[in-house]
Design a protein around this motif. Sequence first.
Motif, PDB file in Angstrom:
ATOM      1  N   ARG A 261      -7.004  21.974   9.287  1.00 46.27           N
ATOM      2  CA  ARG A 261      -5.954  21.810  10.301  1.00 46.27           C
ATOM      3  C   ARG A 261      -4.742  21.118   9.710  1.00 46.27           C
ATOM      4  O   ARG A 261      -4.785  20.525   8.632  1.00 46.27           O
ATOM      5  N   TRP A 262      -3.643  21.191  10.443  1.00 47.95           N
ATOM      6  CA  TRP A 262      -2.471  20.396  10.149  1.00 47.95           C
ATOM      7  C   TRP A 262      -2.803  18.917  10.393  1.00 47.95           C
ATOM      8  O   TRP A 262      -3.627  18.586  11.255  1.00 47.95           O
ATOM      9  N   GLY A 263      -2.118  18.036   9.696  1.00 46.03           N
ATOM     10  CA  GLY A 263      -2.110  16.645  10.090  1.00 46.03           C
ATOM     11  C   GLY A 263      -1.066  16.436  11.175  1.00 46.03           C
ATOM     12  O   GLY A 263      -0.161  17.252  11.360  1.00 46.03           O
ATOM     13  N   VAL A 264      -1.199  15.348  11.924  1.00 40.38           N
ATOM     14  CA  VAL A 264      -0.224  14.988  12.948  1.00 40.38           C
ATOM     15  C   VAL A 264       0.195  13.540  12.713  1.00 40.38           C
ATOM     16  O   VAL A 264      -0.512  12.783  12.036  1.00 40.38           O
ATOM     17  N   PRO A 265       1.356  13.133  13.223  1.00 40.46           N
ATOM     18  CA  PRO A 265       1.820  11.761  12.982  1.00 40.46           C
ATOM     19  C   PRO A 265       0.815  10.689  13.359  1.00 40.46           C
ATOM     20  O   PRO A 265       0.747   9.640  12.707  1.00 40.46           O
ATOM     21  N   ALA A 266       0.009  10.934  14.390  1.00 41.49           N
ATOM     22  CA  ALA A 266      -0.985   9.935  14.792  1.00 41.49           C
ATOM     23  C   ALA A 266      -2.016   9.692  13.699  1.00 41.49           C
ATOM     24  O   ALA A 266      -2.589   8.599  13.614  1.00 41.49           O
ATOM     25  N   ASP A 267      -2.264  10.686  12.837  1.00 38.88           N
ATOM     26  CA  ASP A 267      -3.185  10.480  11.719  1.00 38.88           C
ATOM     27  C   ASP A 267      -2.652   9.416  10.767  1.00 38.88           C
ATOM     28  O   ASP A 267      -3.410   8.600  10.232  1.00 38.88           O
TER      29      ASP A 267
ATOM     30  N   PHE B 200       0.828  -1.198   0.000  1.00 40.50           N
ATOM     31  CA  PHE B 200       0.000   0.000   0.000  1.00 40.50           C
ATOM     32  C   PHE B 200       0.869   1.258   0.000  1.00 40.50           C
ATOM     33  O   PHE B 200       1.997   1.245   0.480  1.00 40.50           O
ATOM     34  N   GLU B 201       0.289   2.322  -0.529  1.00 41.79           N
ATOM     35  CA  GLU B 201       0.948   3.626  -0.521  1.00 41.79           C
ATOM     36  C   GLU B 201       0.124   4.599   0.304  1.00 41.79           C
ATOM     37  O   GLU B 201      -1.072   4.764   0.070  1.00 41.79           O
ATOM     38  N   LEU B 202       0.759   5.247   1.262  1.00 45.22           N
ATOM     39  CA  LEU B 202       0.131   6.324   2.024  1.00 45.22           C
ATOM     40  C   LEU B 202       0.723   7.648   1.560  1.00 45.22           C
ATOM     41  O   LEU B 202       1.947   7.787   1.466  1.00 45.22           O
ATOM     42  N   ARG B 203      -0.146   8.611   1.297  1.00 46.14           N
ATOM     43  CA  ARG B 203       0.308   9.925   0.859  1.00 46.14           C
ATOM     44  C   ARG B 203      -0.055  10.983   1.894  1.00 46.14           C
ATOM     45  O   ARG B 203      -1.151  11.561   1.856  1.00 46.14           O
ATOM     46  N   PRO B 204       0.837  11.256   2.836  1.00 42.08           N
ATOM     47  CA  PRO B 204       0.556  12.316   3.808  1.00 42.08           C
ATOM     48  C   PRO B 204       0.520  13.678   3.132  1.00 42.08           C
ATOM     49  O   PRO B 204       1.191  13.922   2.118  1.00 42.08           O
ATOM     50  N   GLY B 205      -0.254  14.566   3.729  1.00 40.40           N
ATOM     51  CA  GLY B 205      -0.284  15.950   3.279  1.00 40.40           C
ATOM     52  C   GLY B 205       0.622  16.808   4.141  1.00 40.40           C
ATOM     53  O   GLY B 205       1.801  16.488   4.331  1.00 40.40           O
ATOM     54  N   ILE B 206       0.080  17.879   4.674  1.00 40.29           N
ATOM     55  CA  ILE B 206       0.869  18.801   5.498  1.00 40.29           C
ATOM     56  C   ILE B 206       0.816  18.296   6.938  1.00 40.29           C
ATOM     57  O   ILE B 206      -0.204  18.432   7.624  1.00 40.29           O
ATOM     58  N   ILE B 207       1.909  17.685   7.360  1.00 41.52           N
ATOM     59  CA  ILE B 207       1.979  17.044   8.678  1.00 41.52           C
ATOM     60  C   ILE B 207       2.944  17.833   9.567  1.00 41.52           C
ATOM     61  O   ILE B 207       4.064  18.158   9.143  1.00 41.52           O
ATOM     62  N   ARG B 208       2.534  18.086  10.771  1.00 43.28           N
ATOM     63  CA  ARG B 208       3.384  18.864  11.680  1.00 43.28           C
ATOM     64  C   ARG B 208       4.472  17.974  12.259  1.00 43.28           C
ATOM     65  O   ARG B 208       4.218  17.152  13.154  1.00 43.28           O
ATOM     66  N   THR B 209       5.678  18.130  11.749  1.00 42.55           N
ATOM     67  CA  THR B 209       6.844  17.374  12.204  1.00 42.55           C
ATOM     68  C   THR B 209       8.061  18.301  12.176  1.00 42.55           C
ATOM     69  O   THR B 209       7.967  19.458  11.754  1.00 42.55           O
ATOM     70  N   ALA B 210       9.211  17.756  12.565  1.00 40.55           N
ATOM     71  CA  ALA B 210      10.438  18.551  12.516  1.00 40.55           C
ATOM     72  C   ALA B 210      10.754  18.988  11.085  1.00 40.55           C
ATOM     73  O   ALA B 210      11.309  20.074  10.859  1.00 40.55           O
TER      74      ALA B 210
END
Length: 251
Positions: A213-219, A181-191
């Motif tokens: 809102r921003w995405g977060v790693p838990a998403d 599978f491929e996951l495509r994150p958007g704008i995620i709040r990370t370093a």
Amino acid sequence: MSRITLITGGQQGIGLGIATALAGAGWTVALAAERPEDDPAVTEALGALPGARYFRHDLTDIAAAPGLVERVEAALGPITTFVSNAGVPALSRGDMLEMSADSFDLVMGVNLRGGFFLAQAVARRMVDTPAPNYRAMIFVTSVSAELVSVERAEYCLSKAAASMMTRLYAARLAPEGIGVFELRPGIIRTAMTEGVAAKYDARIAEGLVPAGRWGVPADIGAAVLPLAEGAMAFSTGAVIPVDGGLSLHRL
């Protein structure tokens, strides 16, 4: 049989979000990155993930990929879920007409070449070692696999190619019962996004992300769970956006 996951770049950001979700659901977690074992991010991640193990590995060292798989499986058992998450951004954002070969080579070397050959080593081992449990390979790419950002062209190119890599592995491994599978994150709040946080705060407020809102790693971690557990086994090859609607075509 234990469920073992190997996550590249799992010591921080999106990778740690994925590791936390899988560990919470009973997986034994192996983290791999090029940082030394005493790096603060590594020690903090291990402290937050009971039973997790860390394996130092440089993705650009293609010859070392089979050895990493052997080390993980010798310590923990057969890998049942592989998450190809580690990636690097462009050395600097700017006009693609001024992009350096060094930046292009770095990004492609980690995000595509390194990711491909580690996945190859994992896939070979999975094919050679049948297991009673469902197995999955999950590639974390980006909305940049499709959406154009001319100021970081090398990153977009690497993610677009990684998207095709996912489909290739899905087609090759489907007869083996291994979901890809491929996951495509958007704008995620990370370093990785800290340097452009103010820019995206403003653009999100203006409606860039329909979810507001921003995405977060838990998403991202929440999206990985059903894929790893086999709940979407017949959807192998699927591309799953995790971006709050960012990639939706809108008028």
